[in-house]
Design an enzyme around this catalytic site. Structure first.
Site, short mmCIF file in Angstrom:
data_model
loop_
_atom_site.label_atom_id
_atom_site.label_comp_id
_atom_site.label_asym_id
_atom_site.label_seq_id
_atom_site.Cartn_x
_atom_site.Cartn_y
_atom_site.Cartn_z
N GLY A 12 54.51 -20.74 27.29
CA GLY A 12 54.93 -19.34 27.36
C GLY A 12 54.96 -18.82 28.79
O GLY A 12 54.81 -19.58 29.75
N LEU A 35 55.64 -23.30 20.07
CA LEU A 35 57.04 -22.98 20.39
C LEU A 35 57.50 -21.65 19.83
O LEU A 35 58.69 -21.40 19.73
CB LEU A 35 57.98 -24.11 19.93
CG LEU A 35 57.73 -25.48 20.55
CD1 LEU A 35 58.71 -26.52 20.00
CD2 LEU A 35 57.84 -25.42 22.07
N SER A 134 43.12 -8.88 27.33
CA SER A 134 44.10 -7.87 27.73
C SER A 134 43.42 -6.53 27.97
O SER A 134 42.43 -6.19 27.31
CB SER A 134 45.11 -7.73 26.59
OG SER A 134 45.86 -6.56 26.75
N ALA A 135 44.01 -5.76 28.88
CA ALA A 135 43.54 -4.40 29.13
C ALA A 135 43.64 -3.55 27.87
O ALA A 135 43.01 -2.49 27.77
CB ALA A 135 44.37 -3.76 30.23
N TYR A 160 47.48 -5.78 17.40
CA TYR A 160 47.46 -6.74 18.52
C TYR A 160 46.23 -6.49 19.40
O TYR A 160 45.46 -7.40 19.71
CB TYR A 160 48.75 -6.61 19.34
CG TYR A 160 48.62 -7.24 20.71
CD1 TYR A 160 48.58 -8.62 20.85
CD2 TYR A 160 48.47 -6.44 21.85
CE1 TYR A 160 48.40 -9.19 22.10
CE2 TYR A 160 48.29 -7.02 23.10
CZ TYR A 160 48.26 -8.39 23.22
OH TYR A 160 48.08 -8.95 24.45
N LYS A 164 42.70 -8.88 20.02
CA LYS A 164 42.10 -9.34 21.29
C LYS A 164 40.64 -8.89 21.36
O LYS A 164 39.77 -9.63 21.81
CB LYS A 164 42.89 -8.77 22.48
CG LYS A 164 44.26 -9.39 22.66
CD LYS A 164 44.17 -10.79 23.24
CE LYS A 164 45.51 -11.51 23.26
NZ LYS A 164 45.46 -12.89 23.66
N ASN A 190 49.30 -5.47 33.37
CA ASN A 190 50.68 -5.75 32.94
C ASN A 190 51.33 -6.83 33.81
O ASN A 190 51.87 -6.52 34.87
CB ASN A 190 51.52 -4.48 33.01
CG ASN A 190 51.12 -3.46 31.95
OD1 ASN A 190 49.95 -3.13 31.80
ND2 ASN A 190 52.09 -2.97 31.20
N ASN A 209 60.19 -6.15 24.43
CA ASN A 209 59.38 -4.95 24.19
C ASN A 209 58.91 -4.38 25.51
O ASN A 209 58.61 -3.20 25.61
CB ASN A 209 58.10 -5.32 23.43
CG ASN A 209 58.41 -5.90 22.09
OD1 ASN A 209 58.98 -5.23 21.26
ND2 ASN A 209 58.07 -7.18 21.90
N ASN A 210 58.75 -5.25 26.48
CA ASN A 210 58.10 -4.84 27.73
C ASN A 210 59.12 -4.36 28.76
O ASN A 210 60.29 -4.71 28.71
CB ASN A 210 57.28 -6.00 28.29
CG ASN A 210 56.16 -6.39 27.35
OD1 ASN A 210 56.16 -7.49 26.81
ND2 ASN A 210 55.24 -5.49 27.11
N LEU A 211 58.61 -3.58 29.67
CA LEU A 211 59.49 -2.90 30.62
C LEU A 211 60.28 -3.87 31.52
O LEU A 211 61.51 -3.79 31.57
CB LEU A 211 58.64 -1.95 31.50
CG LEU A 211 59.42 -1.18 32.55
CD1 LEU A 211 60.43 -0.25 31.90
CD2 LEU A 211 58.46 -0.38 33.43
N ARG A 305 56.97 6.30 22.90
CA ARG A 305 56.81 5.19 21.95
C ARG A 305 55.45 5.34 21.28
O ARG A 305 54.44 5.50 21.97
CB ARG A 305 56.89 3.88 22.72
CG ARG A 305 56.81 2.63 21.90
CD ARG A 305 57.15 1.40 22.71
NE ARG A 305 56.19 1.12 23.79
CZ ARG A 305 56.26 0.05 24.59
NH1 ARG A 305 57.23 -0.84 24.43
NH2 ARG A 305 55.38 -0.14 25.54
N1 UFG Z 1 58.57 1.29 28.72
C1 UFG Z 1 59.75 2.00 28.69
N2 UFG Z 1 60.85 1.39 28.16
C2 UFG Z 1 60.84 0.12 27.67
C3 UFG Z 1 59.61 -0.60 27.69
C4 UFG Z 1 58.48 0.02 28.21
O1 UFG Z 1 59.81 3.14 29.12
O2 UFG Z 1 61.87 -0.36 27.19
C5 UFG Z 1 57.37 1.91 29.32
C6 UFG Z 1 56.20 2.08 28.36
O3 UFG Z 1 56.31 3.29 27.65
C7 UFG Z 1 55.01 2.04 29.33
C8 UFG Z 1 55.49 1.07 30.42
O4 UFG Z 1 56.89 1.07 30.34
O5 UFG Z 1 54.80 3.29 29.91
C9 UFG Z 1 54.97 -0.33 30.24
O6 UFG Z 1 55.27 -0.78 28.93
P1 UFG Z 1 55.18 -2.31 28.50
O7 UFG Z 1 55.68 -2.41 27.09
O8 UFG Z 1 55.81 -3.18 29.52
O9 UFG Z 1 53.63 -2.60 28.57
P2 UFG Z 1 52.41 -1.89 27.81
O10 UFG Z 1 51.61 -1.21 28.87
O11 UFG Z 1 52.82 -1.11 26.66
O12 UFG Z 1 51.62 -3.13 27.23
C10 UFG Z 1 51.43 -4.28 27.97
C11 UFG Z 1 51.48 -5.50 27.09
C12 UFG Z 1 50.29 -5.60 26.22
C13 UFG Z 1 49.05 -5.43 27.01
C14 UFG Z 1 49.08 -4.18 27.81
C15 UFG Z 1 47.85 -4.09 28.65
O13 UFG Z 1 52.63 -5.49 26.27
O14 UFG Z 1 50.27 -6.87 25.67
O15 UFG Z 1 50.22 -4.18 28.63
O16 UFG Z 1 47.84 -2.95 29.42
F1 UFG Z 1 48.00 -5.40 26.21
#
Ligand code: UFG
Length: 352
Positions: A12, A35, A134-135, A160, A164, A190, A209-211, A305
């Site tokens: 990964g 996988l 994770s945080a 999730y 953890k 992050n 899902n992540n930014l 979200r």
């Molecule tokens: N965000 C957006 N648009 C998107 C995706 C995210 O605006 O399409 C924003 C979120 O609202 C947040 C920031 O970008 O403010 C970061 O979001 P992420 O989804 O990238 O990350 P998260 O902080 O939600 O979560 C991540 C991991 C988790 C982990 C966590 C620890 O996904 O697995 O960080 O802080 F646990």
């Protein structure tokens, strides 16, 4: 003599960068991966990420095995057939939204899978573990920065995060049960960005899902615009704030952990934050990405979200004091490397 490391989930995003770091520092590495979030191309014996890792390191893995931690016999056999010194355990499901819809799958994979791994380790007397935490275990924090002594689990907003936290509880109890165990639970903030070669990086198999992966997919033209989740948070520009950490700093943190876990100092359970200690808002990430890479990221601010918190950043002192580790790369490096990877590999690890 070089130590042998079993890496679960090594194909990964975080796993592959750490495997590269370990190979480059002369460890023997055995990878097991199911996988679920990796690409294995036809006629190849290993996931593409690991083929590239071997090429970059100019060194072979000791072994690659496809398999699942839900299968106790499979894990028992790995330990019975190989000498293993230390386990680095990444394998887990990690989508916050999916975990709300599929809690049982998350608890089964992340919690039961880890318990199976620990049972096999105990049977073979392998008692050194570095766990990918994770945080998110801190939940919705009342105080910042987040320091390791704060309570965890109480305000987790999704299965999730709770999975953890539950694993950390199991690990703590296990360490209490026998003085043999040395466990480091690395609480990542992050992780973003990619290896400086641009040959390995984050390759989500579904809509990200992540930014950062969303931003790079917008930049490469795969998606029309970024949706910013919430513009009305109590932060300077209204968007959420996170402590982003460069994946190469993160892999270096794991290397430091490996170098030290065999010393007496690390007996028992030790949670350690891996973050920079500095928060960036979503709008700051976008503007840094645009100026680092000379590309425009169209975006729209939409509703918050569910489950998101306003602001998170680490107290990163413990990692510095105990591991001698600090993050050295800034947001510019994170954005530049993420874009190098995505623009070199518009379809990730897949070929057309
Ligand atoms: N965000 C957006 N648009 C998107 C995706 C995210 O605006 O399409 C924003 C979120 O609202 C947040 C920031 O970008 O403010 C970061 O979001 P992420 O989804 O990238 O990350 P998260 O902080 O939600 O979560 C991540 C991991 C988790 C982990 C966590 C620890 O996904 O697995 O960080 O802080 F646990």
């Amino acid at each position: 003599m070089s130590k042998t490391i079993l890496v679960t989930g090594g194909a990964g995003y975080v796993g592959s960068h750490c495997v590269l770091e370990f190979l480059q520092h002369n460890y023997n590495v055995i990878v097991v991966d199911n996988l679920v979030n990796a690409v294995k191309l036809e006629n190849q014996e290993m996931p593409e990420s690991l083929i590239r890792v071997e090429r970059l390191a100019n060194k072979k893995l000791e072994k690659y095995l496809t398999g699942d931690l839900k299968d106790q016999q499979f894990i028992d056999e790995i330990f019975a057939n190989n000498h293993i010194d230390i386990v680095v355990h990444f394998a887990a499901l990690k989508s916050v939204g999916e975990s709300v819809a599929k809690p049982l799958e998350y608890y089964e994979n992340n919690v039961s899978g880890t318990i199976n791994l620990l049972k096999s380790m105990r049977k073979s007397k392998v008692t050194k573990l570095i766990f990918s935490s994770s945080a998110t275990v801190y939940g919705d924090p009342e105080v910042l920065p987040l320091v390791e002594t704060l309570p965890t689990g109480q305000t987790c907003t999704n299965p999730y995060g709770r999975s953890k936290h539950m694993v950390e509880v199991v690990l703590k109890d296990l360490c209490k049960s026998s003085p043999e165990w040395s466990v480091m639970s690395l609480r990542y903030f992050n992780p973003v960005g990619a290896h400086s070669s641009g040959d390995i990086g984050e390759d989500p198999q579904e809509i990200p899902n992540n930014l950062m992966p969303f931003v790079t997919q917008v930049a490469v033209g795969m998606r029309p615009e970024l949706k910013i989740f919430g513009g009305d948070y109590n932060t300077p520009d209204g968007t959420g704030v996170r402590d982003y950490i460069h994946i190469e700093d993160l892999s270096n943190g794991h290397l430091k952990a490996l170098e030290q876990i065999t010393t007496e100092l690390w007996k028992d359970f030790h949670p350690i934050n891996l973050g920079t200690g500095r928060g960036y808002s979503v709008l700051e990430v976008i503007s840094t990405f645009e100026s680092a890479n000379g590309v425009k990221i169209p975006y729209k601010i939409v509703d918050r979200r569910p489950g998101d918190v306003t602001e998170l950043y680490a107290d990163a002192k413990l990692a510095n004091e105990k591991l001698g580790w600090t993050a050295t790369r800034d947001m510019y490096d994170m954005c530049a490397s993420a874009w190098k990877w995505q623009s070199k590999n518009p379809k990730g690890y897949k070929r057309d």
